[in-house]
Design an enzyme around this catalytic site. Structure first.
Site, PDB file in Angstrom:
ATOM      1  N   THR A  20       0.844  -1.202   0.000  1.00 25.59           N
ATOM      2  CA  THR A  20       0.000   0.000   0.000  1.00 25.59           C
ATOM      3  C   THR A  20       0.878   1.251   0.000  1.00 25.59           C
ATOM      4  OG1 THR A  20      -1.651  -1.229   1.239  1.00 25.59           O
ATOM      5  CG2 THR A  20      -1.942   1.140   1.145  1.00 25.59           C
ATOM      6  N   GLY A  21       1.990   1.214   0.709  1.00 21.97           N
ATOM      7  CA  GLY A  21       2.904   2.363   0.729  1.00 21.97           C
ATOM      8  C   GLY A  21       3.367   2.733  -0.675  1.00 21.97           C
ATOM      9  N   GLU A  63       5.653   4.421   6.959  1.00 27.48           N
ATOM     10  CA  GLU A  63       6.118   3.442   7.950  1.00 27.48           C
ATOM     11  C   GLU A  63       5.537   2.102   7.538  1.00 27.48           C
ATOM     12  OE1 GLU A  63       5.797   6.862  11.384  1.00 27.48           O
ATOM     13  OE2 GLU A  63       4.994   4.883  11.800  1.00 27.48           O
ATOM     14  N   CYS A  98       4.904  -4.250  13.892  1.00 29.60           N
ATOM     15  CA  CYS A  98       5.763  -4.054  12.713  1.00 29.60           C
ATOM     16  C   CYS A  98       7.172  -4.550  12.989  1.00 29.60           C
ATOM     17  CB  CYS A  98       5.757  -2.591  12.293  1.00 29.60           C
ATOM     18  SG  CYS A  98       6.238  -1.443  13.593  1.00 29.60           S
TER      19      CYS A  98
HETATM   20  P1  NAD Z   1      -2.460  -2.187   4.743  1.00 27.06           P
HETATM   21  O1  NAD Z   1      -1.394  -1.629   3.850  1.00 27.06           O
HETATM   22  O2  NAD Z   1      -3.148  -3.402   4.279  1.00 27.06           O
HETATM   23  O3  NAD Z   1      -3.585  -1.096   4.985  1.00 27.06           O
HETATM   24  C1  NAD Z   1      -3.320   0.150   5.605  1.00 27.06           C
HETATM   25  C2  NAD Z   1      -4.448   1.113   5.357  1.00 27.06           C
HETATM   26  O4  NAD Z   1      -4.325   1.672   4.071  1.00 27.06           O
HETATM   27  C3  NAD Z   1      -5.818   0.492   5.433  1.00 27.06           C
HETATM   28  O5  NAD Z   1      -6.579   1.224   6.352  1.00 27.06           O
HETATM   29  C4  NAD Z   1      -6.365   0.631   4.031  1.00 27.06           C
HETATM   30  O6  NAD Z   1      -7.751   0.943   4.042  1.00 27.06           O
HETATM   31  C5  NAD Z   1      -5.591   1.797   3.480  1.00 27.06           C
HETATM   32  N1  NAD Z   1      -5.403   1.776   2.039  1.00 27.06           N
HETATM   33  C6  NAD Z   1      -5.443   0.705   1.216  1.00 27.06           C
HETATM   34  N2  NAD Z   1      -5.175   1.089  -0.060  1.00 27.06           N
HETATM   35  C7  NAD Z   1      -4.944   2.420  -0.012  1.00 27.06           C
HETATM   36  C8  NAD Z   1      -4.586   3.380  -0.999  1.00 27.06           C
HETATM   37  N3  NAD Z   1      -4.399   3.040  -2.278  1.00 27.06           N
HETATM   38  N4  NAD Z   1      -4.417   4.655  -0.616  1.00 27.06           N
HETATM   39  C9  NAD Z   1      -4.546   4.995   0.685  1.00 27.06           C
HETATM   40  N5  NAD Z   1      -4.893   4.138   1.657  1.00 27.06           N
HETATM   41  C10 NAD Z   1      -5.092   2.862   1.316  1.00 27.06           C
HETATM   42  O7  NAD Z   1      -1.752  -2.421   6.151  1.00 27.06           O
HETATM   43  P2  NAD Z   1      -2.426  -2.983   7.486  1.00 27.06           P
HETATM   44  O8  NAD Z   1      -2.819  -4.410   7.240  1.00 27.06           O
HETATM   45  O9  NAD Z   1      -3.437  -2.040   7.988  1.00 27.06           O
HETATM   46  O10 NAD Z   1      -1.199  -2.942   8.503  1.00 27.06           O
HETATM   47  C11 NAD Z   1      -0.270  -3.971   8.628  1.00 27.06           C
HETATM   48  C12 NAD Z   1       1.053  -3.547   8.011  1.00 27.06           C
HETATM   49  O11 NAD Z   1       1.473  -2.333   8.629  1.00 27.06           O
HETATM   50  C13 NAD Z   1       2.182  -4.524   8.252  1.00 27.06           C
HETATM   51  O12 NAD Z   1       2.920  -4.671   7.059  1.00 27.06           O
HETATM   52  C14 NAD Z   1       3.029  -3.843   9.312  1.00 27.06           C
HETATM   53  O13 NAD Z   1       4.380  -4.221   9.308  1.00 27.06           O
HETATM   54  C15 NAD Z   1       2.847  -2.410   8.959  1.00 27.06           C
HETATM   55  N6  NAD Z   1       3.136  -1.532  10.103  1.00 27.06           N
HETATM   56  C16 NAD Z   1       4.262  -0.772  10.062  1.00 27.06           C
HETATM   57  C17 NAD Z   1       4.599   0.037  11.141  1.00 27.06           C
HETATM   58  C18 NAD Z   1       5.838   0.880  11.115  1.00 27.06           C
HETATM   59  O14 NAD Z   1       5.965   1.760  11.954  1.00 27.06           O
HETATM   60  N7  NAD Z   1       6.745   0.644  10.187  1.00 27.06           N
HETATM   61  C19 NAD Z   1       3.769   0.063  12.263  1.00 27.06           C
HETATM   62  C20 NAD Z   1       2.630  -0.732  12.289  1.00 27.06           C
HETATM   63  C21 NAD Z   1       2.322  -1.521  11.182  1.00 27.06           C
END
Ligand code: NAD
Length: 487
Positions: A242-243, A260, A294
């Site tokens: 997603t990032g 992140e 994470c």
């Molecule tokens: P995800 O990427 O599946 O979803 C994150 C959010 O993004 C969701 O709420 C989703 O609705 C939204 N989203 C989806 N597509 C989008 C788009 N095109 N534009 C904007 N927003 C959109 O992640 P998740 O399942 O919510 O979280 C788990 C992940 O997060 C794991 O990979 C974990 O490692 C990571 N994480 C990282 C940190 C850090 O600080 N590095 C901290 C916590 C979690």
């Protein structure tokens, strides 16, 4: 942190009705923002709906960004001190509402109430720590000129938060943006929207209208925030996939980004490591919390001379886990928060077993309706198996023996992630020398996943862009400007 124990005696008998009584609403321009549709929150402990909530559409993105944009000049013009004081009041307000927020977090995330309480307590501390940061002008000596580098607010920031730490990961974004002088639109994960809605409502009494807006919504709403022309900055916590989409969406307007993202953190355990400390950490951050962190240890490389002892120490802790409702004080084991993640972790487990993994503990499906995965330790697989090469984000940990330090460093550096890494040894100097050779944002020695808002958290490789916490997270919400006056 177990200070929230008293709260078990205060759990409402009818949780859905209690949540309904909170009358949670989105906050735009300091007021309720009505929604045309409702979303539902599924409680991980029993897979049943525990709440419904007002669900945003892309029209709310426009309204919230407009409110934040209107509030921006006034907020940017307030002094740093005034913004600090308001954030301290926000921290005090969170503290006053700690019990309510902890109950909400447990209900929406399914984690034990004492952990939910701990998350909110940490969040209060995070806001206070970030509020104390300063970004002073930097004077630069140049002959015949008066030069300084100053920081000014960026504009409207959009924050997209994940479900695994719905309060702690949101408040860091709130505090960074607001202290820097940006106004904010926060969109929590649709899996855990309730605590953010509540924070928006209690924030109304603290911040001027439009400074802190909270909307809900699905991925489409998130995507609309990342392309909005009036959004200057996107702060996102979530997966690497997603990032990357967000980075692409933000490119046409060159929005500032803090990303992140995911991690696949290795831990390297040398022959002289303290096995008990290591086993406690592995159990606490990688297994007990259902691996939903994470910077959990996600690959454990152990020197062959102590491999059996380490495996046995982890198995012993895992076998003491008590699965059960997050509202039952006896239960210690957290379910996975949502069905897609639950299915994904079991698929990685099944694939590992199909590749010959030996299951040292766990792996047994729980008959309860909830999304429980027992703390699971697997051995006998190597790189080339997805459980090792990908981020599992769940309580299934692979353990691998090694004998050669150079070879294990090469393995630790494999893959695209670079969030954290650790080396475990009684020789701290040696640990530092080794962990420095791993390409990660944070290198720990004899600890792992140890974060505080007082220390920076950088992101290496595909684990993100930018840096969070300390003054760095605030700086990422500001624009540097050089003033260069000829004398
Ligand atoms: P995800 O990427 O599946 O979803 C994150 C959010 O993004 C969701 O709420 C989703 O609705 C939204 N989203 C989806 N597509 C989008 C788009 N095109 N534009 C904007 N927003 C959109 O992640 P998740 O399942 O919510 O979280 C788990 C992940 O997060 C794991 O990979 C974990 O490692 C990571 N994480 C990282 C940190 C850090 O600080 N590095 C901290 C916590 C979690």
């Amino acid at each position: 942190m177990t200070n929230g124990e008293y709260l078990y005696a205060r759990v409402p008998a009818d949780m859905p009705r209690w949540i309904e009584g909170l009358a949670l609403q989105m906050t735009i321009a300091g007021r309720d923002a009505p929604a045309r549709q409702r979303g539902s929150v599924i409680h991980a402990g029993n897979a049943a709906e525990i709440a419904d909530y007002p669900d945003a559409d892309t029209g709310h993105v426009d309204d919230a960004v407009a409110a934040a944009r209107a509030a921006f000049p006034g907020w940017a013009a307030t002094s740093w001190d005034a913004r600090r004081v308001m954030l301290e009041r926000f921290a005090d307000t969170l503290f006053e509402h700690l019990d309510t927020l902890a109950l909400i977090v447990a209900a929406e995330s399914g984690r034990p109430l004492r952990r939910a309480w701990g998350e909110v307590a940490f969040a209060v501390d995070y806001v206070r720590t970030i509020a104390a940061q300063v970004l002073p002008d930097v004077r630069i000596e140049r002959p015949g000129a008066r030069v300084r580098l100053r920081r000014r607010p960026l504009g409207v920031a959009a924050a997209i938060a994940p479900w695994n730490g719905p309060v702690i990961l949101a408040v860091a974004k709130i505090a960074n943006a607001l202290l820097a002088g940006d106004t904010l639109v926060l969109r929590p994960s649709p899996f855990t929207p309730l605590s953010a809605l509540y924070m928006g409502m209690i924030g109304r009494g603290v911040f001027p209208a439009g400074v802190f807006n909270v909307i809900t919504g699905d991925a489409g709403v998130g995507a609309a925030m990342t392309v909005h022309p009036d959004v200057a900055k996107v702060s996102f916590t979530g997966s690497t996939a997603t990032g990357k989409r967000i980075a692409a969406a933000a490119a046409p307007t060159l929005k500032r980004l803090t990303l992140e993202l995911g991690g696949n953190d290795p831990a390297i355990v040398l022959a002289d490591a303290d096995v008990e400390t290591l086993a406690d950490t592995v159990y606490r951050i990688s297994l007990e919390n259902a691996g939903q962190f994470c910077a959990a240890i996600k690959r454990l490389y152990v020197h062959e001379s102590i491999y059996d002892a380490v495996a046995a120490a982890i198995v012993q802790r895992a076998q003491g886990a008590v699965p059960g409702s997050c509202f039952d004080p006896a239960s210690t084991m957290t379910p996975v928060q949502n069905r897609p993640q639950f299915d994904r972790v079991w698929a990685l487990y099944d694939d590992a077993v199909a590749h010959g993994a030996q299951v040292l503990t766990g792996g047994v499906r729980h008959e309860a309706a909830g999304l429980f995965i027992p703390p699971t330790l697997v051995a006998g697989i190597g790189h080339g198996v997805d459980l090792i090469d990908q981020e599992q984000f769940g309580p299934v940990l692979p353990i691998l023996p090694f004998s050669d330090e150079e070879a294990v460093l090469e393995l630790a550096n494999r893959g695209d992630y670079g969030l954290g890494a650790s080396v475990w040894t009684r020789d701290v100097d040696r640990g530092i020398a080794l962990v420095e050779r791993i390409d990660a944002g944070t290198g720990w020695v004899n600890q792992h996943g140890a974060f505080t808002a007082a220390l920076p958290m950088p992101f290496a490789r595909q684990s993100g862009i930018g840096m969070d916490y300390a003054e760095y997270g605030v700086a990422e919400h500001s624009q540097a400007m050089l003033i260069n006056a000829k004398l």
